[in-house]
Design an enzyme around this catalytic site. Sequence first.
Site, PDB file in Angstrom:
ATOM      1  N   GLY A  84       0.929  -1.249   0.181  1.00  0.00           N
ATOM      2  CA  GLY A  84      -0.157   0.088  -0.103  1.00  0.00           C
ATOM      3  C   GLY A  84       0.881   1.232   0.115  1.00  0.00           C
ATOM      4  N   CYS A  85       0.111   2.450  -0.236  1.00  0.00           N
ATOM      5  CA  CYS A  85       1.016   3.643  -0.501  1.00  0.00           C
ATOM      6  C   CYS A  85       1.413   4.323   0.972  1.00  0.00           C
ATOM      7  CB  CYS A  85       0.325   4.718  -1.062  1.00  0.00           C
ATOM      8  SG  CYS A  85      -1.728   5.002  -0.610  1.00  0.00           S
ATOM      9  N   TYR A  86       0.460   4.192   1.836  1.00  0.00           N
ATOM     10  CA  TYR A  86       0.829   4.715   3.306  1.00  0.00           C
ATOM     11  C   TYR A  86       1.733   3.735   3.756  1.00  0.00           C
ATOM     12  CZ  TYR A  86      -3.213   8.056   3.856  1.00  0.00           C
ATOM     13  OH  TYR A  86      -4.256   9.020   4.127  1.00  0.00           O
ATOM     14  N   THR A  87       1.711   2.726   3.548  1.00  0.00           N
ATOM     15  CA  THR A  87       2.636   1.336   4.075  1.00  0.00           C
ATOM     16  C   THR A  87       3.930   1.571   3.626  1.00  0.00           C
ATOM     17  OG1 THR A  87       0.656   0.148   3.632  1.00  0.00           O
ATOM     18  CG2 THR A  87       2.658  -1.064   4.389  1.00  0.00           C
TER      19      THR A  87
END
Lengths: 347, 347, 347, 347
Positions: free
Chosen positions: A149-152
């Site tokens: 994921g992007c935030y991840t």
Amino acid sequence: MIKVGVVGATGYSGAKLVQLLLNHSEVEIVYLGSKSYKGSHLNDIYKNFLPNENLLLKSEPLIEVSKLCDVVFLALPSKVAKNMVTQEVLDNTLIIDLGADFRLETKQAYETWYKAEAADKEILDQAVYGLTDIYKDKVKSTKLIANPGCYTTCSILTLSPLVKYDLIDINSIIIDAKSGVTGAGKSLNFNSLYCEVNENFKAYGITTHRHTPEIEQELSKLANKDITIQFTPHLVPMNRGILATCYAKLKKDVSDEQIDSAYRTFYKDCDYINYLGQGKIVETKYVKDTNRIDISFHHDTRTNNIIALGAIDNLVKGASGQAIENMNIYFGFNQYHGLTKFSSTPL
Amino acid sequence: MIKVGVVGATGYSGAKLVQLLLNHSEVEIVYLGSKSYKGSHLNDIYKNFLPNENLLLKSEPLIEVSKLCDVVFLALPSKVAKNMVTQEVLDNTLIIDLGADFRLETKQAYETWYKAEAADKEILDQAVYGLTDIYKDKVKSTKLIANPGCYTTCSILTLSPLVKYDLIDINSIIIDAKSGVTGAGKSLNFNSLYCEVNENFKAYGITTHRHTPEIEQELSKLANKDITIQFTPHLVPMNRGILATCYAKLKKDVSDEQIDSAYRTFYKDCDYINYLGQGKIVETKYVKDTNRIDISFHHDTRTNNIIALGAIDNLVKGASGQAIENMNIYFGFNQYHGLTKFSSTPL
Amino acid sequence: MIKVGVVGATGYSGAKLVQLLLNHSEVEIVYLGSKSYKGSHLNDIYKNFLPNENLLLKSEPLIEVSKLCDVVFLALPSKVAKNMVTQEVLDNTLIIDLGADFRLETKQAYETWYKAEAADKEILDQAVYGLTDIYKDKVKSTKLIANPGCYTTCSILTLSPLVKYDLIDINSIIIDAKSGVTGAGKSLNFNSLYCEVNENFKAYGITTHRHTPEIEQELSKLANKDITIQFTPHLVPMNRGILATCYAKLKKDVSDEQIDSAYRTFYKDCDYINYLGQGKIVETKYVKDTNRIDISFHHDTRTNNIIALGAIDNLVKGASGQAIENMNIYFGFNQYHGLTKFSSTPL
Amino acid sequence: MIKVGVVGATGYSGAKLVQLLLNHSEVEIVYLGSKSYKGSHLNDIYKNFLPNENLLLKSEPLIEVSKLCDVVFLALPSKVAKNMVTQEVLDNTLIIDLGADFRLETKQAYETWYKAEAADKEILDQAVYGLTDIYKDKVKSTKLIANPGCYTTCSILTLSPLVKYDLIDINSIIIDAKSGVTGAGKSLNFNSLYCEVNENFKAYGITTHRHTPEIEQELSKLANKDITIQFTPHLVPMNRGILATCYAKLKKDVSDEQIDSAYRTFYKDCDYINYLGQGKIVETKYVKDTNRIDISFHHDTRTNNIIALGAIDNLVKGASGQAIENMNIYFGFNQYHGLTKFSSTPL
């Protein structure tokens, strides 16, 4: 020259992926999938693309697509890919899933956070978490890459050296993250209307955001201990970019040099990790449309907290760019082939 | 491999030019000039650039720079270049001036609109107006290229076929143009502060904007008649892009087919002119960061007006990209080498 | 104290109207209608309102609502109100319709532009066009007020004195208009998503926008001649505001003093028309959240064109504020009661 | 009717203050000060104001102004007011300082954080910290009110009940704050240019922001213990609003009910503190142009952290609105006279 397909080509990540693939000299796009826009061309929807017969959108079963392609990218909403990826598909092709269905290693974690049945265990067990800078080697030997994921991506890369080298109290991690609006995808939703987002700032998904267990899973592996984090995302009125402001209590007597050295050592072979050093700031605009992450840290001697900052473009390093990195590594191309390290715009 | 210099590298156009030149395989940057930031590196100011020793900013006299370079780009405020470019400079190197000092062919026009003395006649007479799509041939045989203004490029390219093929009443032209804020450059000015521009829309320079005589000069040459236009620029709360909404009365019995054919014929050899046809709309986002212009027209049979629309990126086709086109042509490279035709972002 | 109802309270105009009515000392809100949100409170949707039991949303037939209210405002999509307003409704209450169904005086005009059957002639004939500054007197003596459109209000008020006093060639009028995104309402539409609108500028509805016949109808009445105009709307990446840049050929020998005097005379009794004079610019931010229109003009002696500029807040003077003016006049309150003349924000 | 003066009327806070004062029925503006714009009218600079002779800007010594006014507001950059406010001034008038010079109670704290000599101890000792909701009583009995900072107001009001009722580990407080661009004031600065701020997100002042000691001072008084906090501000591409995301470790066995009750009890007499309860989100747009603060909290049982959220308009509750509250209380008017509790816009 490999043959690639993209299923879900009309979302923001899918379209960005197609744009990157069109510029990649080692691939040929042989399939673009879209349920809703079947029969149209991608350039009808995204007029930044010029008319191109190869951008015709189709809607075929994944098993058929898998026969045509050396790699198929899935850029789909949550809970869709897990029902599409079968052993037969994996026998035919490499799957790089930009969604969340294969990222969490246990069925239980998925079911707790996604409130839905997880993918079949046999399939799930084949998945490799495609955080390229860390799992370069594993990516080569699987047929199913779960793209992070992007935030991840932003949070893990910002915190990993601190966790790996045992510099922080792992029970004290707080990630206050901020994302541009493309992070929410291109679905019709009142909360994504211009007048609802513009001139506003808010937190959302507080204590419940689904990137939380993904970050915890990966940091725990690095620490060899269970880590629970506090993760709070916010919506920024801008199109693209993620900034993660990460807080943790430093262990006793950790020096600035140790921290600095941890970052340099951990990322010594990672060309696109742009570690700026202590006391610097990072800004989302400087990584826009690149596959770079900018990282810096501050040490507050008054509180003994470290504040580590990371910035990425959510559509590139946080999605399509990293997917290309994974493809490159799997097929033996240069890891960064087709990707850019510095922003195409000074603005 | 040619040697290039950029004087005025820290403005928005200058920095964009450097970014394009860094990606251009036939050039080597040997000089970057900045009075205010002498001694710094461009990447200290625009952190989208990665640290690079070649981005050191210097401040040398143009005559010295001209000895080092095959071409020197000037990206300076109005009224500066005219005092710097001498015959000796031109004997040494090709000058591509992104400013306004050599665009107007007569001293009188310059002095009327700029309220300042024009460049020396001998120098001025050597200048070629670098609207590449139209003056491709002339560009090859000069040492001084006057790169067109951003509004100008967009307006002239949108209107030229109509004027050239005598389809409109040349006394009826109204150009209602809109620009993003980079068009105003990077100078400290209350009117460019975020809170002054954001959530606002206004016209400015009404009846007095200096791109007016430039448009008139070029359209008059195409028509072989003196043309006076109405030009009104507006400021849009966005970073980049120009949209020109151009109105004119169609001559009697002009058919849609004639108009369509005029555009196709006039631009048949211009790869980056993206003529979309009748009834289409153009949007600034789709040309962002490209060297493309998107053009369409509408014919209102109720009023017999044509509404012709053009959209460019003011920093690329409207400045640095077109400067690269001119350089490419002069040195015999492919006209579009180092430039992009489709937007790097779907957004 | 009069009793008011609002049907369609959850759109942007409806919610703005409720906010204005809550601050109006002479009215009591007795009904708020919303099909989609029936049973919720308006403050659940627009959290700028504090919890308030009176903001409960209901969904009753208009005939029932008309029995409860001295005035009912309709803030509905096109083509809905025409089927709801009956003679019985009008016998019970004053209807102020913020939509388009009763604005065009002939069934034919409506049917041409809206591609749908017009309202019943008997009902339509009772409608008064509620452009308050011009039709103050007529508004008092009807039960059906057709509140003007936002582009329309801005365009007509900017051009009326020029048309009325015969200062311009009425065949030369071009209105290049620009609107913030609230003008598109709060419906779920890909074109209204944040990432689609942000950092973009485009025209739309070229030659076909439905405010065209409304402007023509009203200017024709003032001129006592049929006027055909060119009207082109554009979308600005901001929440609120309309700017109309209006072009026309001046008649021979019209002096600046004549123009200036025309504006001053025509609007001498109109407190909220803020005529700024010749050579001034108007900006949408300065009229935000007011019921004011700012107007100025420029005379280009090179072309003999007049460029007249008007700016309003589309949700206030262009919709809800003008609706309140009409209500005030009908019920004998001060025309501007409950409205503001200067912007609540300096920004 | 009291006589008021504003020194520094042309900054964003100063202009907002004038706008609020013009709408306040108990005050007469008798002096507006501006060094740079002396001789102009405020409405020349902020055209949202209509022409008004009373808005003439002057530049007189504070001692002269103090003789004319019952209260003088100072809206000046840091380090200016401390040299202007003398005992003689305070003998003449009430000073409400919107700047920072009298907020820190010890000279040492000021000198550490502001790197400049503090105000005279005798003057400083008379200052009352004007966080109205908490220091209502003290405000009445001083001639020098130090109006709190914007981040400070938002952070302290969000955290006070938790500190006061001993619900959190006071060594664990982290405030991740985000502000719109008006927070930076209206000074000419590259970092405030539209194109620098737009489409970007960044942190700044990490570990060093001057609102830190102000928050610590006030929370420490409530806790009766020295509190050190982590405070990180960020810049949001929007005009107005502050969101504070506050993290702290809850003490053992603190229940949700205890937290909820703490907020309700602490703010039971504070009309403009809009406590929304557990699990809610707050958004800056809903408090825009109001004097309200919206507060909510989330309890993460996985981490035992509380996440408390506060949102204000930095120019109103965070500056001019709170200054009006202090004036109202001092002069015996209703605390909220001239202020608004709900946003004038639904957007």
